[in-house]
Write a protein that holds these residues in place. Structure first.
Motif, PDB file in Angstrom:
ATOM      1  N   ARG A  45       0.866  -1.173   0.000  1.00 22.46           N
ATOM      2  CA  ARG A  45       0.000   0.000   0.000  1.00 22.46           C
ATOM      3  C   ARG A  45       0.901   1.221   0.000  1.00 22.46           C
TER       4      ARG A  45
ATOM      5  N   GLN B 173       2.949  -0.221   3.937  1.00 17.11           N
ATOM      6  CA  GLN B 173       2.973  -1.602   4.412  1.00 17.11           C
ATOM      7  C   GLN B 173       2.808  -2.568   3.255  1.00 17.11           C
TER       8      GLN B 173
ATOM      9  N   GLY C 252       1.304  -6.167   6.486  1.00 19.04           N
ATOM     10  CA  GLY C 252       0.750  -5.689   7.747  1.00 19.04           C
ATOM     11  C   GLY C 252       1.869  -5.187   8.634  1.00 19.04           C
ATOM     12  N   ILE C 253       1.613  -4.097   9.334  1.00 16.52           N
ATOM     13  CA  ILE C 253       2.678  -3.444  10.102  1.00 16.52           C
ATOM     14  C   ILE C 253       3.225  -4.382  11.183  1.00 16.52           C
ATOM     15  N   ILE C 254       2.338  -5.062  11.894  1.00 17.64           N
ATOM     16  CA  ILE C 254       2.796  -5.897  13.009  1.00 17.64           C
ATOM     17  C   ILE C 254       3.629  -7.071  12.495  1.00 17.64           C
TER      18      ILE C 254
ATOM     19  N   LEU D 144       6.958   1.866   5.606  1.00 15.81           N
ATOM     20  CA  LEU D 144       7.213   2.958   6.546  1.00 15.81           C
ATOM     21  C   LEU D 144       6.465   2.800   7.865  1.00 15.81           C
ATOM     22  N   GLY D 145       5.341   2.086   7.839  1.00 21.94           N
ATOM     23  CA  GLY D 145       4.569   1.888   9.062  1.00 21.94           C
ATOM     24  C   GLY D 145       5.385   1.181  10.123  1.00 21.94           C
TER      25      GLY D 145
ATOM     26  N   ASP E 291       8.401   3.065  11.505  1.00 22.31           N
ATOM     27  CA  ASP E 291       8.084   3.994  12.584  1.00 22.31           C
ATOM     28  C   ASP E 291       7.921   3.288  13.935  1.00 22.31           C
TER      29      ASP E 291
END
Lengths: 128, 363
Positions: B16, B28, B31-33, B223-224, B227
């Motif tokens: 995305r 992402q 998924g970020i996690i 980038l998610g 961070d």
């Protein structure tokens, strides 16, 4: 494909009729857009909600999004499991990830929600 | 919107995309996690083309570097790297950067993407004597390989002895046949490398690294997760935790301010702050279950607004809400409590030691 036994809002909530009550959640499309859900601010039992107005907040790692009530009425049940496991919204948005149950003040509002077909067209237009 | 040499690759891989510092960047992939956890336990690959690379060379390079940064570039060995704030004479931070020392007459400065023009203009205005100063941001590709498996993966593509490159040191050499800077640095709190090479090699390097990482759990990271990873490690995000109105002393970056090296931009103000204290100080805090603290939320103590959250997230590694924020010094002690206002409600927060997460050094 979205469940055929629900109706939908343009903001990607679903509502499923059960007698005079509706069970409400966010759609799989919404859950995917949000990403990993980490907190759901579920309205309190007995809270009055109004169709189209904010009824709570859903947070993913990256974003905070409002949830809108699909119909007006009173919150008669809330999904307490989301407190310990908000990721249920991602894993099973139409099932275990449900958010609240609303006793409708005006059942005609339910009929004005989008049909599954209308919602699918709406999602297609929202782009992926 | 500008594209990185890899923007199209990210899109093709299903990332995305968002705009960041004017570039089309992946926020992402899966998924970020999931991406965050991969970097903590295995390895992740980051496209960092957007970062800025400046070269400062010439007989007066060292003298000029010493003036603009708060760290001591004279104390660095050749091939050593320093993380440093760059201050104005009033002590406020223009940017935070990495300074790579080749030798006293050759330095690479790596700056934040959003600040490239600002930094270039600022540095140029500060330079004197015999030097050359060039912006190579557009022509420089940058990919970071981060995580406990990073060395093992990268070693498959190079004959350089990576084990010999210590954290915050660099070497040069071929990786997958391409000449590059191999820098043992990162923005994740893990071991890892940042690779600088000609931008046109980006796509080839990206695929070669992903391939080398197969079987090691390497995944592309957006980038998610970048961070959330940096926040757990209490690494500063310019624009949030530090900015044009903060100083390194206020941000608790004292360790990067080397008064012993002689006068530099900001040294007088910073020395005064160091001796007599500041009105605000950056602390790390945790919160209970509930909404996550986020940038810009107000901090309250005894009914008064006393500060602001600069960064916050649900920590994927620690499984709790964490944040950084500026508070008065009276609230800086570990165990101090205050409230964070979230959508009109107050939620308790407690000051805890930082970094929130440190990797075990015996890996």
């Amino acid at each position: 494909m979205v469940p055929s036994n629900c109706r939908y809002t343009k903001d990607h909530e679903w509502a499923r009729l059960e007698g005079k009550k509706v069970v409400v959640g966010v759609t799989e499309f919404a859950a995917k857009q949000l990403g990993d859900v980490v907190f759901v601010d579920v309205p309190q039992l007995g809270a009055k909600v109004e169709a189209g107005k904010t009824m709570g907040v859903i947070e993913s790692v990256k974003t905070v999004s409002d949830m809108y009530a699909p119909v007006s009425g009173k919150v008669v049940a809330r999904n307490d499991a989301l407190e310990g496991d908000p990721a249920l919204v991602n894993q099973d948005p139409f099932g275990k990830g449900w958010i609240v149950e609303i006793e409708m003040a005006n059942p005609a509002e339910y009929d004005r929600l989008m049909s599954p077909k209308e919602y699918e067209e709406h999602v297609a237009k929202s782009g992926h | 919107m500008k594209k990185t040499p890899l923007s199209a690759v990210h899109e093709k891989m299903g990332a995305r995309m968002v705009e960041f510092a004017g570039f089309a960047m992946p926020v992402q992939y899966t998924g970020i996690i999931e991406e965050h956890t991969a970097v903590r336990t295995k390895a992740g690959l980051f496209d960092l083309y957007h970062m800025g690379e400046f070269w400062l060379t010439g007989p007066d390079a060292l003298k000029n570097v010493q003036k603009i940064i708060t760290q001591d570039a004279e104390a660095l060995s050749d091939r050593q790297i320093a993380y440093t704030p760059m201050c104005r004479p009033d002590g406020t931070i223009v940017d935070d950067l990495l300074v790579y020392r080749w030798n006293p007459e050759k330095f690479l400065l790596v700056v934040n993407a959003a600040n490239i023009q600002k930094d270039f203009d600022w540095i140029k205005s500060q330079l004197s004597g015999n030097y050359e100063f060039e912006d190579h941001s557009e022509r420089t590709g940058l990919i970071a390989l981060q995580g406990p498996k990073a060395q093992e993966i990268l070693q498959k593509l190079t004959r350089q002895n990576l084990k010999a490159v210590k954290f915050y040191w660099f070497t040069t050499g071929k990786v997958n046949g391409v000449d590059m800077i191999i820098s043992r640095t990162g923005y994740t709190g893990e071991d890892g490398f940042e690779l600088y090479f000609p931008a046109e090699k980006s796509e080839m390097m990206w695929h070669a690294l992903l391939e080398a990482g197969q079987g090691h759990g390497l995944v592309p990271v957006g980038l998610g997760a970048r961070d959330t990873l940096r926040l757990e490690a209490r690494l500063m995000l310019y624009g949030n935790d530090i900015h044009d109105q903060t100083t390194p002393i206020e941000a608790n970056l004292d360790w990067t301010v080397k008064f012993g090296k002689g006068p530099f931009n900001g040294s007088e103000v910073l020395k005064k702050q160091k001796e007599s204290g500041t009105t605000k100080t950056l602390v790390g805090f945790e919160m209970g279950k509930g909404p996550a603290p986020r940038h810009g939320y107000a901090i309250y103590s005894q009914g008064q607004k006393v500060g602001e959250v600069t960064s916050g997230t649900m920590s994927p590694t620690l499984q709790k809400n964490i944040g950084l924020g500026y508070v008065p010094p009276s609230l800086k002690a570990i165990g101090s409590t205050f409230e964070v206002e979230i959508r009109g409600k107050m939620y308790p927060a407690t000051v805890i030691p930082t970094p929130f997460y440190s990797r075990s050094k015996d890996k």
